[in-house]
Design a protein around this motif. Structure first.
Motif, short mmCIF file in Angstrom:
data_model
loop_
_atom_site.label_atom_id
_atom_site.label_comp_id
_atom_site.label_asym_id
_atom_site.label_seq_id
_atom_site.Cartn_x
_atom_site.Cartn_y
_atom_site.Cartn_z
N ARG A 55 16.63 11.88 -22.45
CA ARG A 55 15.39 12.13 -23.21
C ARG A 55 14.22 11.37 -22.60
NH1 ARG A 55 12.38 10.06 -27.37
NH2 ARG A 55 11.45 11.61 -28.74
N ASP A 56 14.44 10.08 -22.26
CA ASP A 56 13.37 9.29 -21.65
C ASP A 56 12.92 9.88 -20.32
OD1 ASP A 56 13.42 7.56 -23.79
OD2 ASP A 56 14.66 6.04 -22.77
N ARG A 57 13.88 10.32 -19.51
CA ARG A 57 13.52 10.90 -18.22
C ARG A 57 12.73 12.20 -18.41
NH1 ARG A 57 16.04 9.43 -13.35
NH2 ARG A 57 14.54 10.97 -12.63
N ALA A 58 13.11 13.00 -19.38
CA ALA A 58 12.39 14.26 -19.65
C ALA A 58 10.97 13.97 -20.11
CB ALA A 58 13.13 15.09 -20.69
N LEU A 59 10.80 12.99 -21.00
CA LEU A 59 9.46 12.64 -21.47
C LEU A 59 8.60 12.09 -20.34
CD1 LEU A 59 10.28 11.08 -24.95
CD2 LEU A 59 9.30 13.31 -24.46
N GLU A 60 9.20 11.29 -19.45
CA GLU A 60 8.45 10.78 -18.30
C GLU A 60 8.01 11.93 -17.40
OE1 GLU A 60 10.98 7.99 -16.33
OE2 GLU A 60 10.87 6.53 -17.97
N GLY A 61 8.89 12.91 -17.22
CA GLY A 61 8.53 14.07 -16.41
C GLY A 61 7.40 14.87 -17.02
N HIS A 62 7.44 15.07 -18.35
CA HIS A 62 6.35 15.79 -19.03
C HIS A 62 5.03 15.03 -18.86
CE1 HIS A 62 8.92 18.77 -20.81
NE2 HIS A 62 9.65 17.86 -21.43
N GLU A 63 5.09 13.72 -19.01
CA GLU A 63 3.88 12.90 -18.91
C GLU A 63 3.29 12.97 -17.50
OE1 GLU A 63 2.56 8.23 -19.37
OE2 GLU A 63 4.42 8.93 -20.28
N SER A 64 4.13 12.86 -16.48
CA SER A 64 3.63 12.92 -15.10
C SER A 64 3.08 14.31 -14.78
CB SER A 64 4.72 12.52 -14.11
OG SER A 64 5.73 13.49 -14.06
N THR A 65 3.69 15.34 -15.35
CA THR A 65 3.20 16.70 -15.13
C THR A 65 1.81 16.88 -15.74
OG1 THR A 65 5.45 17.56 -15.12
CG2 THR A 65 3.70 19.14 -15.53
N ARG A 66 1.63 16.34 -16.95
CA ARG A 66 0.31 16.43 -17.59
C ARG A 66 -0.73 15.63 -16.82
NH1 ARG A 66 3.44 16.83 -22.16
NH2 ARG A 66 3.51 14.64 -22.72
N LYS A 67 -0.35 14.48 -16.27
CA LYS A 67 -1.30 13.67 -15.49
C LYS A 67 -1.77 14.41 -14.24
CE LYS A 67 0.10 9.05 -16.91
NZ LYS A 67 0.75 7.80 -16.49
N ARG A 68 -0.88 15.23 -13.68
CA ARG A 68 -1.25 16.00 -12.49
C ARG A 68 -2.07 17.24 -12.85
NH1 ARG A 68 4.60 15.77 -10.01
NH2 ARG A 68 4.83 17.02 -11.86
N GLY A 69 -2.27 17.48 -14.15
CA GLY A 69 -3.10 18.60 -14.57
C GLY A 69 -2.35 19.90 -14.70
N ARG A 70 -1.06 19.86 -14.72
CA ARG A 70 -0.27 21.07 -14.86
C ARG A 70 0.16 21.25 -16.31
NH1 ARG A 70 3.47 21.19 -9.50
NH2 ARG A 70 1.75 21.22 -8.03
#
Length: 147
Positions: A55-70
């Motif tokens: 769950r933590d890894r998935a949330l980190e992935g979502h956060e990094s994706t949003r930071k990249r503007g996707r």
């Protein structure tokens, strides 16, 4: 011995060599005499840690994706012409399912198909929320009484 080694590998991977949850589960398992219950407790503790890790890894992935503007999710299939048609049909007091049957997606890989009623509802709701926010921003009651 093989089962213990395989079960211990994810725990070291998840929380490093020292993990209080795993140590507590192993201590509790040692206090219980029945080996089947002990193994079950250790595996249960490890599965809980693994779920938290995933769950933590998935949330980190979502956060990094949003930071990249996707964006996360499918491609948008709605456009202004679809919105105007949906609003016109809603004014004729048609239901969401009937509106969805009349609309046609004109872009992307779903070209020629109909949007779902949920998509129509979301599109119309977002429009209504934006219209209400714009009406509140420009209403004459926004200024103070003495001005």
């Amino acid at each position: 011995m093989v089962a213990r080694e395989t079960a211990a590998r994810p725990a070291v991977h998840l929380c490093g060599p020292s993990c209080p949850e795993l140590e507590a589960a192993v201590k509790l398992a040692g206090e219980i005499r029945s080996s089947g219950v002990a193994v079950t407790l250790v595996l249960h503790a490890m599965s809980g840690m693994e779920r938290a890790y995933i769950r933590d890894r998935a949330l980190e992935g979502h956060e990094s994706t949003r930071k990249r503007g996707r964006t996360i999710g499918g491609a948008g299939v709605t456009d202004e012409s679809m919105l105007s048609m949906a609003l016109r049909l809603r004014d004729q007091e048609m239901g969401l399912r009937d509106i969805a049957k009349r609309l046609v997606i004109t872009t992307d890989t779903k070209k020629g198909r109909h949007p779902s009623p949920a998509t129509v509802m979301r599109m119309v709701r977002e429009h209504d929320e934006q219209a209400a926010a714009a009406a509140r921003a420009w209403s004459p009651g926004w200024c103070a009484a003495g001005v």
